[in-house]
Structures are given as structure tokens and as C-alpha cells.
Scaffold this motif. Structure first.
Motif, PDB file in Angstrom:
ATOM      1  N   GLY A  26       0.780  -1.222   0.000  1.00 23.85           N
ATOM      2  CA  GLY A  26       0.000   0.000   0.000  1.00 23.85           C
ATOM      3  C   GLY A  26       0.811   1.271   0.000  1.00 23.85           C
ATOM      4  O   GLY A  26       0.319   2.333  -0.380  1.00 23.85           O
ATOM      5  N   ARG A  27       2.051   1.192   0.458  1.00 24.37           N
ATOM      6  CA  ARG A  27       2.940   2.346   0.411  1.00 24.37           C
ATOM      7  C   ARG A  27       4.353   1.843   0.651  1.00 24.37           C
ATOM      8  O   ARG A  27       4.562   0.706   1.083  1.00 24.37           O
ATOM      9  N   SER A  28       5.309   2.713   0.436  1.00 24.92           N
ATOM     10  CA  SER A  28       6.694   2.363   0.695  1.00 24.92           C
ATOM     11  C   SER A  28       7.058   2.745   2.125  1.00 24.92           C
ATOM     12  O   SER A  28       6.732   3.837   2.587  1.00 24.92           O
ATOM     13  N   PHE A  29       7.716   1.822   2.828  1.00 23.97           N
ATOM     14  CA  PHE A  29       8.161   2.097   4.187  1.00 23.97           C
ATOM     15  C   PHE A  29       9.679   2.251   4.246  1.00 23.97           C
ATOM     16  O   PHE A  29      10.277   2.132   5.310  1.00 23.97           O
ATOM     17  N   SER A  30      10.287   2.529   3.109  1.00 25.78           N
ATOM     18  CA  SER A  30      11.743   2.533   3.039  1.00 25.78           C
ATOM     19  C   SER A  30      12.380   3.588   3.929  1.00 25.78           C
ATOM     20  O   SER A  30      13.543   3.479   4.278  1.00 25.78           O
ATOM     21  N   SER A  31      11.652   4.626   4.288  1.00 25.35           N
ATOM     22  CA  SER A  31      12.218   5.668   5.140  1.00 25.35           C
ATOM     23  C   SER A  31      11.823   5.528   6.592  1.00 25.35           C
ATOM     24  O   SER A  31      12.193   6.361   7.415  1.00 25.35           O
ATOM     25  N   TYR A  32      11.121   4.479   6.934  1.00 29.45           N
ATOM     26  CA  TYR A  32      10.528   4.396   8.254  1.00 29.45           C
ATOM     27  C   TYR A  32      10.940   3.143   8.988  1.00 29.45           C
ATOM     28  O   TYR A  32      11.991   2.585   8.728  1.00 29.45           O
ATOM     29  N   ALA A  33      10.114   2.696   9.925  1.00 27.15           N
ATOM     30  CA  ALA A  33      10.457   1.565  10.768  1.00 27.15           C
ATOM     31  C   ALA A  33       9.292   0.592  10.879  1.00 27.15           C
ATOM     32  O   ALA A  33       8.135   0.956  10.712  1.00 27.15           O
ATOM     33  N   MET A  34       9.649  -0.651  11.179  1.00 31.22           N
ATOM     34  CA  MET A  34       8.650  -1.686  11.420  1.00 31.22           C
ATOM     35  C   MET A  34       8.924  -2.323  12.772  1.00 31.22           C
ATOM     36  O   MET A  34      10.071  -2.383  13.209  1.00 31.22           O
ATOM     37  N   GLY A  35       7.887  -2.816  13.402  1.00 31.38           N
ATOM     38  CA  GLY A  35       8.067  -3.424  14.702  1.00 31.38           C
ATOM     39  C   GLY A  35       7.174  -4.627  14.906  1.00 31.38           C
ATOM     40  O   GLY A  35       6.232  -4.863  14.139  1.00 31.38           O
ATOM     41  N   TRP A  36       7.511  -5.379  15.943  1.00 27.89           N
ATOM     42  CA  TRP A  36       6.674  -6.492  16.391  1.00 27.89           C
ATOM     43  C   TRP A  36       6.293  -6.250  17.844  1.00 27.89           C
ATOM     44  O   TRP A  36       7.126  -5.865  18.669  1.00 27.89           O
ATOM     45  N   GLU A  89       6.332 -18.611  28.240  1.00 29.36           N
ATOM     46  CA  GLU A  89       5.952 -17.210  28.459  1.00 29.36           C
ATOM     47  C   GLU A  89       5.999 -16.373  27.189  1.00 29.36           C
ATOM     48  O   GLU A  89       5.592 -15.208  27.208  1.00 29.36           O
ATOM     49  N   ASP A  90       6.464 -16.937  26.086  1.00 26.25           N
ATOM     50  CA  ASP A  90       6.409 -16.249  24.796  1.00 26.25           C
ATOM     51  C   ASP A  90       5.044 -16.431  24.129  1.00 26.25           C
ATOM     52  O   ASP A  90       4.786 -15.816  23.084  1.00 26.25           O
ATOM     53  N   THR A  91       4.197 -17.244  24.714  1.00 29.82           N
ATOM     54  CA  THR A  91       2.858 -17.464  24.159  1.00 29.82           C
ATOM     55  C   THR A  91       2.073 -16.160  24.129  1.00 29.82           C
ATOM     56  O   THR A  91       1.942 -15.483  25.147  1.00 29.82           O
ATOM     57  N   ALA A  92       1.585 -15.803  22.946  1.00 31.72           N
ATOM     58  CA  ALA A  92       0.872 -14.533  22.773  1.00 31.72           C
ATOM     59  C   ALA A  92       0.392 -14.429  21.338  1.00 31.72           C
ATOM     60  O   ALA A  92       0.781 -15.222  20.475  1.00 31.72           O
ATOM     61  N   VAL A  93      -0.433 -13.417  21.100  1.00 32.24           N
ATOM     62  CA  VAL A  93      -0.734 -13.008  19.733  1.00 32.24           C
ATOM     63  C   VAL A  93       0.325 -11.984  19.346  1.00 32.24           C
ATOM     64  O   VAL A  93       0.538 -11.006  20.067  1.00 32.24           O
ATOM     65  N   TYR A  94       0.986 -12.217  18.235  1.00 31.41           N
ATOM     66  CA  TYR A  94       2.055 -11.340  17.771  1.00 31.41           C
ATOM     67  C   TYR A  94       1.529 -10.438  16.658  1.00 31.41           C
ATOM     68  O   TYR A  94       0.915 -10.921  15.701  1.00 31.41           O
ATOM     69  N   TYR A  95       1.807  -9.134  16.804  1.00 32.26           N
ATOM     70  CA  TYR A  95       1.332  -8.135  15.860  1.00 32.26           C
ATOM     71  C   TYR A  95       2.512  -7.459  15.177  1.00 32.26           C
ATOM     72  O   TYR A  95       3.489  -7.081  15.830  1.00 32.26           O
ATOM     73  N   CYS A  96       2.371  -7.283  13.883  1.00 32.28           N
ATOM     74  CA  CYS A  96       3.301  -6.481  13.113  1.00 32.28           C
ATOM     75  C   CYS A  96       2.777  -5.047  13.091  1.00 32.28           C
ATOM     76  O   CYS A  96       1.550  -4.830  13.019  1.00 32.28           O
ATOM     77  N   ALA A  97       3.679  -4.089  13.149  1.00 42.89           N
ATOM     78  CA  ALA A  97       3.279  -2.685  13.135  1.00 42.89           C
ATOM     79  C   ALA A  97       4.247  -1.883  12.293  1.00 42.89           C
ATOM     80  O   ALA A  97       5.441  -2.198  12.242  1.00 42.89           O
ATOM     81  N   ALA A  98       3.723  -0.853  11.646  1.00 41.73           N
ATOM     82  CA  ALA A  98       4.545   0.015  10.813  1.00 41.73           C
ATOM     83  C   ALA A  98       4.454   1.451  11.309  1.00 41.73           C
ATOM     84  O   ALA A  98       3.376   1.920  11.671  1.00 41.73           O
ATOM     85  N   SER A  99       5.595   2.110  11.322  1.00 48.04           N
ATOM     86  CA  SER A  99       5.639   3.491  11.787  1.00 48.04           C
ATOM     87  C   SER A  99       6.074   4.416  10.658  1.00 48.04           C
ATOM     88  O   SER A  99       6.892   4.034   9.823  1.00 48.04           O
ATOM     89  N   LEU A 100       5.534   5.621  10.670  1.00 45.42           N
ATOM     90  CA  LEU A 100       5.941   6.636   9.714  1.00 45.42           C
ATOM     91  C   LEU A 100       7.106   7.466  10.251  1.00 45.42           C
ATOM     92  O   LEU A 100       7.474   8.479   9.670  1.00 45.42           O
ATOM     93  N   GLN A 101       7.667   7.048  11.376  1.00 44.43           N
ATOM     94  CA  GLN A 101       8.832   7.693  11.956  1.00 44.43           C
ATOM     95  C   GLN A 101      10.038   6.774  11.789  1.00 44.43           C
ATOM     96  O   GLN A 101       9.897   5.554  11.822  1.00 44.43           O
ATOM     97  N   ALA A 102      11.204   7.365  11.664  1.00 43.57           N
ATOM     98  CA  ALA A 102      12.427   6.564  11.523  1.00 43.57           C
ATOM     99  C   ALA A 102      12.811   5.903  12.846  1.00 43.57           C
ATOM    100  O   ALA A 102      13.352   4.810  12.870  1.00 43.57           O
TER     101      ALA A 102
END
Length: 124
Positions: A26-36, A89-102
Motif C-alpha cells: 500500500g505504500r513504501s516504508f523505506s524511510s521508516y520503521a517496522m516493529g513487532w 511465556e512467549d505465548t501470545a498473539v504477535y502483531y506487526c506494526a509500521a511506523s511513519l517515523q524513523a
């Protein structure tokens, strides 16, 4: 429209490994950050790891440091979370997230787009 689609969750025994994927579109995230992030039953969602898309710089929560590795594939616009030496204790729902900040930090408010989540269950 931005979409983040996670995959790779499942059931694994303690000590095992899983690799999660997050395909971004949907867009380029090349200038930003991704997280879990992850959310265990009855607990608040917590930060796990993040990566800056431009140079691959990473940051981890203390609870996963040395066991989890976040990486990205620029051509596929995909972020991965390799999880080794898994614990119950790692049992969980894991979410990917994208940020528009570096450098979005570790708080949820620093992230602007979220995936639907994928379940990871670690049995003892």
C-alpha cells in the motif's frame, strides 16, 4: 490503503523455533520503521522488536534479546521475526506494526499501521 499481513504463527514446544513474516503493501516504508508487538492473555500489548527500514538498525526488548531476530527484505517489502529458544511465556498473539517515523520507540503510539495478529503458542 496500507495493509500488514502476518503469517507463520503456530504451536511449538519449548526450546523450539518459529519464524513470523509480515508482508507490507500500500505504500513504501523505506524511510521508516517496522516493529513487532505481542499480547498474552490477560496482559497488555508489549513491544518485542523493531527495525529501521533504511539501514536495518534493530532494537529488542530485554525479554527476547539473544533469542529473537528481526530482519527485513527490501525487495519483498517484508519483515521477519525469527524466534529461537522459545519459552511458554512467549505465548501470545504477535502483531506487526509500521511506523511513519524513523525512530518510533517502543510505545504503541509511535506506530501507525497494525496487522491482524498471529497466534504463537509454546507448550512446556
Amino acid at each position: 490503503q496500507v495493509q500488514l499481513v502476518e503469517s507463520g504463527g503456530g504451536l511449538v514446544q519449548a526450546g523450539g523455533s518459529l519464524r513470523l513474516s509480515c508482508a507490507a503493501s500500500g505504500r513504501s516504508f523505506s524511510s521508516y520503521a517496522m516493529g513487532w508487538f505481542r499480547q498474552a492473555p490477560g496482559k497488555e500489548r508489549e513491544f518485542v522488536a523493531r527495525i529501521r527500514w533504511s539501514d536495518g538498525r534493530t532494537y529488542y526488548a530485554d525479554s527476547v534479546k539473544g533469542r529473537f531476530t528481526i530482519s527485513r527484505d527490501n525487495f519483498k517489502n517484508t519483515v521477519y521475526l525469527q524466534m529461537n529458544s522459545l519459552k511458554p511465556e512467549d505465548t501470545a498473539v504477535y502483531y506487526c506494526a509500521a511506523s511513519l517515523q524513523a525512530v518510533p520507540g517502543s510505545a504503541e503510539y509511535g506506530y501507525h499501521y497494525w496487522g491482524q495478529g498471529t497466534q504463537v503458542t509454546v507448550s512446556s
